[in-house]
Design a protein around this motif. Structure first.
Motif, mmCIF file in Angstrom:
data_model
loop_
_atom_site.group_PDB
_atom_site.id
_atom_site.type_symbol
_atom_site.label_atom_id
_atom_site.label_comp_id
_atom_site.label_asym_id
_atom_site.label_seq_id
_atom_site.Cartn_x
_atom_site.Cartn_y
_atom_site.Cartn_z
ATOM 1 N N LEU A 120 24.435 -25.852 -62.347
ATOM 2 C CA LEU A 120 25.049 -25.154 -61.205
ATOM 3 C C LEU A 120 24.012 -24.706 -60.181
ATOM 4 N N ASP A 121 22.782 -24.457 -60.644
ATOM 5 C CA ASP A 121 21.764 -23.948 -59.722
ATOM 6 C C ASP A 121 21.003 -25.061 -59.007
ATOM 7 N N VAL A 122 21.346 -26.318 -59.281
ATOM 8 C CA VAL A 122 20.714 -27.446 -58.586
ATOM 9 C C VAL A 122 21.672 -28.082 -57.575
ATOM 10 N N ALA A 123 22.904 -28.312 -57.980
ATOM 11 C CA ALA A 123 23.850 -28.996 -57.099
ATOM 12 C C ALA A 123 24.288 -28.068 -55.967
ATOM 13 N N LEU A 124 24.846 -28.657 -54.930
ATOM 14 C CA LEU A 124 25.277 -27.882 -53.765
ATOM 15 C C LEU A 124 26.785 -27.815 -53.634
ATOM 16 N N LYS A 172 26.871 -13.480 -48.326
ATOM 17 C CA LYS A 172 25.402 -13.395 -48.371
ATOM 18 C C LYS A 172 24.859 -14.147 -49.593
ATOM 19 N N ALA A 173 25.545 -14.034 -50.715
ATOM 20 C CA ALA A 173 25.081 -14.731 -51.932
ATOM 21 C C ALA A 173 25.095 -16.251 -51.724
ATOM 22 N N ILE A 174 26.145 -16.756 -51.096
ATOM 23 C CA ILE A 174 26.212 -18.197 -50.839
ATOM 24 C C ILE A 174 25.128 -18.607 -49.848
ATOM 25 N N SER A 175 24.958 -17.798 -48.814
ATOM 26 C CA SER A 175 23.919 -18.074 -47.825
ATOM 27 C C SER A 175 22.531 -18.044 -48.467
ATOM 28 N N ASP A 176 22.286 -17.051 -49.320
ATOM 29 C CA ASP A 176 20.972 -16.943 -49.983
ATOM 30 C C ASP A 176 20.684 -18.142 -50.866
ATOM 31 N N ARG A 177 21.739 -18.746 -51.380
ATOM 32 C CA ARG A 177 21.559 -19.908 -52.242
ATOM 33 C C ARG A 177 21.327 -21.190 -51.429
ATOM 34 N N LEU A 178 22.115 -21.374 -50.378
ATOM 35 C CA LEU A 178 22.041 -22.641 -49.631
ATOM 36 C C LEU A 178 20.960 -22.612 -48.553
ATOM 37 N N MET A 179 20.701 -21.423 -48.011
ATOM 38 C CA MET A 179 19.715 -21.280 -46.926
ATOM 39 C C MET A 179 18.934 -19.994 -47.171
ATOM 40 N N PRO A 180 18.091 -19.994 -48.220
ATOM 41 C CA PRO A 180 17.429 -18.742 -48.603
ATOM 42 C C PRO A 180 16.600 -18.156 -47.456
ATOM 43 N N GLY A 181 16.825 -16.895 -47.183
ATOM 44 C CA GLY A 181 16.079 -16.199 -46.129
ATOM 45 C C GLY A 181 16.759 -16.205 -44.773
ATOM 46 N N PRO A 216 15.760 -44.108 -62.318
ATOM 47 C CA PRO A 216 16.158 -42.752 -61.903
ATOM 48 C C PRO A 216 16.704 -42.720 -60.470
ATOM 49 N N ILE A 217 17.646 -41.838 -60.250
ATOM 50 C CA ILE A 217 18.134 -41.512 -58.910
ATOM 51 C C ILE A 217 18.011 -40.003 -58.760
ATOM 52 N N HIS A 218 17.510 -39.571 -57.627
ATOM 53 C CA HIS A 218 17.476 -38.118 -57.416
ATOM 54 C C HIS A 218 17.694 -37.806 -55.949
ATOM 55 N N SER A 219 17.992 -36.551 -55.679
ATOM 56 C CA SER A 219 18.169 -36.124 -54.292
ATOM 57 C C SER A 219 16.831 -35.699 -53.707
ATOM 58 N N THR A 220 16.716 -35.887 -52.406
ATOM 59 C CA THR A 220 15.494 -35.521 -51.690
ATOM 60 C C THR A 220 15.899 -34.730 -50.460
ATOM 61 N N ILE A 221 15.143 -33.694 -50.156
ATOM 62 C CA ILE A 221 15.390 -32.975 -48.904
ATOM 63 C C ILE A 221 14.331 -33.404 -47.898
ATOM 64 N N VAL A 250 13.558 -25.887 -47.726
ATOM 65 C CA VAL A 250 13.027 -27.197 -48.123
ATOM 66 C C VAL A 250 12.325 -27.079 -49.472
ATOM 67 N N GLU A 251 11.505 -26.048 -49.610
ATOM 68 C CA GLU A 251 10.742 -25.888 -50.850
ATOM 69 C C GLU A 251 11.669 -25.638 -52.040
ATOM 70 N N GLN A 252 12.687 -24.786 -51.831
ATOM 71 C CA GLN A 252 13.616 -24.497 -52.930
ATOM 72 C C GLN A 252 14.282 -25.778 -53.435
ATOM 73 N N PHE A 253 14.763 -26.608 -52.516
ATOM 74 C CA PHE A 253 15.495 -27.799 -52.960
ATOM 75 C C PHE A 253 14.539 -28.888 -53.439
ATOM 76 N N GLN A 254 13.350 -28.979 -52.855
ATOM 77 C CA GLN A 254 12.358 -29.917 -53.398
ATOM 78 C C GLN A 254 12.115 -29.612 -54.865
ATOM 79 N N THR A 255 11.971 -28.335 -55.168
ATOM 80 C CA THR A 255 11.718 -27.924 -56.549
ATOM 81 C C THR A 255 12.918 -28.206 -57.437
#
Lengths: 230, 230
Positions: free
Chosen positions: B36-40, B132-141, B190-195, B216-221
């Protein structure tokens, strides 16, 4: 249900009419196919005995004006679908994050197709052709490199066919809708899928066959690296 | 429904019990959260008036032992959900293609979470915190960089809360199950997502704010570049 005006246009029905952000709806069959031919998995929803909804991911391939779906037959889909089942198959490609001037206007970029209809099990006599179509889509060229499915394997395999008669397409792409304002950064951050380098299984000595670079190349091309042009 | 033996284990119920490839089921709440903490996007299924299934993609964020979902309110979900609605939220991360010795044993790698339950609309007084919680997850900061939502925007926003009480996790990773055979290449791709790199909107003059590289850094990780370790 209103009839499709011609074969290149998707029909608008009570099911397919987009109710929110209506301007993002696309009515071209080509847009539908462009989404279905990039994604690998459909999220298939149906109503379980007892009236509760279930959604399972299924690998699929588009063949002409239908999709063939093949996947986990858990959750009762195989049992429910012996004589055709009302379902919806939703295919979403996530394309990125949109940073607008407000959080309210911030959004995601995506391409989404929803297909409504009755899916029928592919009859036994047509199963091998259907499985080959799915194989050709997900692992192009692999069919020729491995033994054909056995009679027992075909009997144990379950493929559903869903016609693309009643489908809806919604696409959001690019930056925010508002024009840029002074003093605030606005824009979008693309997200796309990438296919990586093949990983041989431990102990494999055979050379890499043509299907492997062929598959990588197919998905590299279809995944792209930039915002899609639809 | 059987009670969860402890807070770190997911309960097995008739809904959550995996029926096919049972050995791929995971029972740890940590595995659920890791997906849940990786997918969007969750594919949310519900039953429309008239008994037909609908599946819509919704952006979401996990907050503790629930997910908050926010997305298209089309297809009647908002109208149906005034007093809570039975739904299922399925989150799938596609991890690659598995080339086995036969097509029958060839498969996909994926991480899939299904959450069954009744989702309730977040009450007005809690909406800003939820958004705010959704925003912090999808667009932190980003929350700190833009104006807060107006009263009118909050009133027009619709957030559903789905508890993670009844959830199922299924994960397939790595190469084929059979051991390697002479003369045939087997393995996985392998298939993976890239930002990607942020794209400023036309006319933007403001410098790039901290939320953009932070996102960018959050989703790269979280997207990673290799097969996940769950």
């Amino acid at each position: 249900m209103s009839a499709s005006p011609d074969s290149t246009t998707l029909p608008r029905t009570t099911e397919t009419q987009v109710n929110r952000y209506k301007w993002l709806q696309r009515d071209s069959r080509a847009d539908l196919y462009a989404i279905l031919d990039v994604a690998l998995v459909a999220h298939v929803g149906f109503v379980r005995d007892g009236g509760k909804p279930v959604v399972i991911p299924m690998g699929y391939a588009r063949v002409g004006d239908a999709i063939l779906m093949h996947g986990s037959t858990g959750a009762g889909l195989n049992r429910s679908a012996k004589r055709g089942i009302d379902l919806v198959a939703t295919v979403t490609i996530m394309d990125g994050l949109v940073f607008a001037q407000s959080l309210f206007d911030s959004t995601l970029n995506y391409r989404c197709a929803m297909i409504f209809g009755t899916a029928d099990p592919v009859p036994n006599a047509e199963k091998e052709v259907a499985i080959k179509a799915i194989s050709d889509r997900l692992m192009p060229g692999r069919w020729a490199e491995v033994r054909p499915p056995s009679a027992r394997e075909l009997a144990a395999t379950y493929v559903l066919r869903l016609p693309l008669d009643t489908a809806s397409v919604k696409v959001r792409a690019g930056g925010p809708d508002d024009t840029a304002a002074d003093g605030i950064w606005t824009g979008h951050i693309p997200i796309h899928s990438t296919i990586g380098a093949p990983v041989p299984q431990n102990g494999v000595t055979a050379p890499v066959p043509a299907s492997v670079p062929g598959t990588v190349e197919q998905f590299q091309t279809s995944f792209g690296g930039a915002a899609p042009t639809l």
